[in-house]
Design a protein around this motif. Structure first.
Motif, PDB file in Angstrom:
ATOM      1  N   ASP A 266      -7.667   5.492  -0.131  1.00 12.99           N
ATOM      2  CA  ASP A 266      -7.197   4.303  -0.835  1.00 12.99           C
ATOM      3  C   ASP A 266      -5.966   4.684  -1.662  1.00 12.99           C
ATOM      4  O   ASP A 266      -6.078   5.449  -2.625  1.00 12.99           O
TER       5      ASP A 266
ATOM      6  N   ASN B 298       0.803  -1.226   0.000  1.00 12.47           N
ATOM      7  CA  ASN B 298       0.000   0.000   0.000  1.00 12.47           C
ATOM      8  C   ASN B 298       0.839   1.281   0.000  1.00 12.47           C
ATOM      9  O   ASN B 298       0.275   2.372  -0.008  1.00 12.47           O
TER      10      ASN B 298
ATOM     11  N   SER C  78     -11.337   1.876  -7.600  1.00 13.54           N
ATOM     12  CA  SER C  78     -10.025   1.231  -7.698  1.00 13.54           C
ATOM     13  C   SER C  78     -10.158  -0.247  -8.012  1.00 13.54           C
ATOM     14  O   SER C  78      -9.327  -0.809  -8.744  1.00 13.54           O
ATOM     15  N   ASP C  79     -11.178  -0.913  -7.470  1.00 15.44           N
ATOM     16  CA  ASP C  79     -11.398  -2.325  -7.775  1.00 15.44           C
ATOM     17  C   ASP C  79     -11.640  -2.525  -9.269  1.00 15.44           C
ATOM     18  O   ASP C  79     -11.111  -3.460  -9.880  1.00 15.44           O
TER      19      ASP C  79
ATOM     20  N   HIS D 244     -12.607   2.822  -3.062  1.00 14.56           N
ATOM     21  CA  HIS D 244     -12.390   1.373  -3.150  1.00 14.56           C
ATOM     22  C   HIS D 244     -13.103   0.804  -4.372  1.00 14.56           C
ATOM     23  O   HIS D 244     -12.531   0.003  -5.124  1.00 14.56           O
TER      24      HIS D 244
ATOM     25  N   ASP E 137      -4.193   4.354   5.089  1.00 14.15           N
ATOM     26  CA  ASP E 137      -5.135   3.650   4.222  1.00 14.15           C
ATOM     27  C   ASP E 137      -6.473   3.346   4.897  1.00 14.15           C
ATOM     28  O   ASP E 137      -7.337   2.703   4.295  1.00 14.15           O
TER      29      ASP E 137
ATOM     30  N   TYR F 264      -6.288   4.395  -5.390  1.00 12.44           N
ATOM     31  CA  TYR F 264      -7.027   5.490  -6.025  1.00 12.44           C
ATOM     32  C   TYR F 264      -6.104   6.676  -6.286  1.00 12.44           C
ATOM     33  O   TYR F 264      -6.130   7.283  -7.363  1.00 12.44           O
TER      34      TYR F 264
ATOM     35  N   SER G 219     -15.089   4.564   0.555  1.00 13.75           N
ATOM     36  CA  SER G 219     -15.791   3.400  -0.003  1.00 13.75           C
ATOM     37  C   SER G 219     -15.948   3.555  -1.517  1.00 13.75           C
ATOM     38  O   SER G 219     -15.839   2.575  -2.265  1.00 13.75           O
TER      39      SER G 219
END
Length: 283
Positions: free
Chosen positions: A120, A68, A173-174, A170, A116, A123, A167
């Motif tokens: 993120d 990270n 980024s996923d 996340h 983190d 991101y 959120s």
């Protein structure tokens, strides 16, 4: 709610090291040293150019990379050649393991460790890729002796995550990470075909990249998508809305279904599985 600048999320920043080529009484720890020139290659899974050096235990302790972390190149770009400095690498456990477990940034790079639990780092890394794609990263450069230097402190003081909600960071980024993985797989297949003589030109590989113009050897395949980060709006049901300017395509305002199909068609069929339901609306 507007997000704070990156400096508010930073828990550790430090310059890199270079050490010595050979073991001596002071330099007793062998490490892999990530240089700016290695960043694009590591991002596509190529660790072959990363040098091994010997460093002092004290320097290693404060610079050892963790999952990270973000490594940012701070010197070595050349604006005249179109290569900006400030390239960024998101560090994963897989990268650290493949490089032998002990990894530090080089002296022309800087470690950025973010909290983190509040932001993120993936991101942020994609946002930096977007700044490179748009050319906006150039505002953080100054130049001396023919080389560009990245103004790291100015960057973290003035840049904020485009979306504050972690959120949502996340979710976005996923999606981008999934597209990265699929695109890199296709590029790897292409490179193996080139080696076996089954591919004689680059068109078959480039056709697997968004917009059909991403060099297979250097540039992450989704920076153009990353450059739209502030336009992504995840919804509670897992779908997303992407608001784009009319100039992005030749579609009419009411032709969002054709635009959505066009965007999905830019990826291999396996990559389309990465995408949640997406609605495209005009600004």
């Amino acid at each position: 709610m507007a997000s704070e600048s990156l400096v508010a999320y930073a828990v550790h920043t430090i310059g890199g090291g270079w050490g010595e080529e050979q073991f001596d009484e002071k330099h007793t720890v062998q490490v892999a040293v990530v240089r700016g020139t290695d960043i694009p290659k590591i991002a596509i899974g190529d660790m072959s150019t990363v040098p091994r050096r010997w460093e002092t235990p004290r320097k290693v302790e404060s610079r050892l990379l963790r999952p990270n972390d973000i490594v940012i190149e701070v010197s070595g770009g050349s604006p005249t050649s179109g290569q900006h400095t400030g390239r960024a690498l998101f560090v994963t456990k897989e990268v650290i393991d493949q490089l032998g477990g002990a990894v530090i940034p080089a002296s022309f790079c800087r470690l950025l460790r973010l909290d983190d639990s509040k932001v993120d780092p993936r991101y942020v890394t994609y946002q930096i890729a977007g700044l490179h794609f748009s050319g906006e990263i150039g505002q953080f450069e100054n130049q001396s002796t023919g080389l560009a230097n990245f103004q790291f402190q100015k960057f973290i003081d003035s840049v904020s995550p485009d979306i504050a909600d972690i959120s949502e960071q996340h979710q976005i980024s996923d999606v981008l990470s999934c597209l990265d993985a699929v695109s890199y797989t296709h590029l790897d297949v292409y490179k193996r075909q080139m080696c076996s003589g089954r591919c004689t030109n680059t068109s078959s590989a480039i056709s697997h990249c968004p917009r059909g113009s991403v060099p297979a050897s250097s540039t992450p395949p989704v920076p153009w998508l990353a450059s739209w980060l502030k336009s992504w709006h995840p919804l509670p049901d897992g779908s997303m809305i992407l608001r784009v300017a009319p100039a992005v395509c030749s579609c009419t305002r009411n032709d969002s279904s054709r635009l959505m199909a066009a965007k999905r068609a830019r990826f291999p069929s396996t990559a389309r599985n990465c995408l949640p339901p997406v609605s495209y609306t005009h600004l």
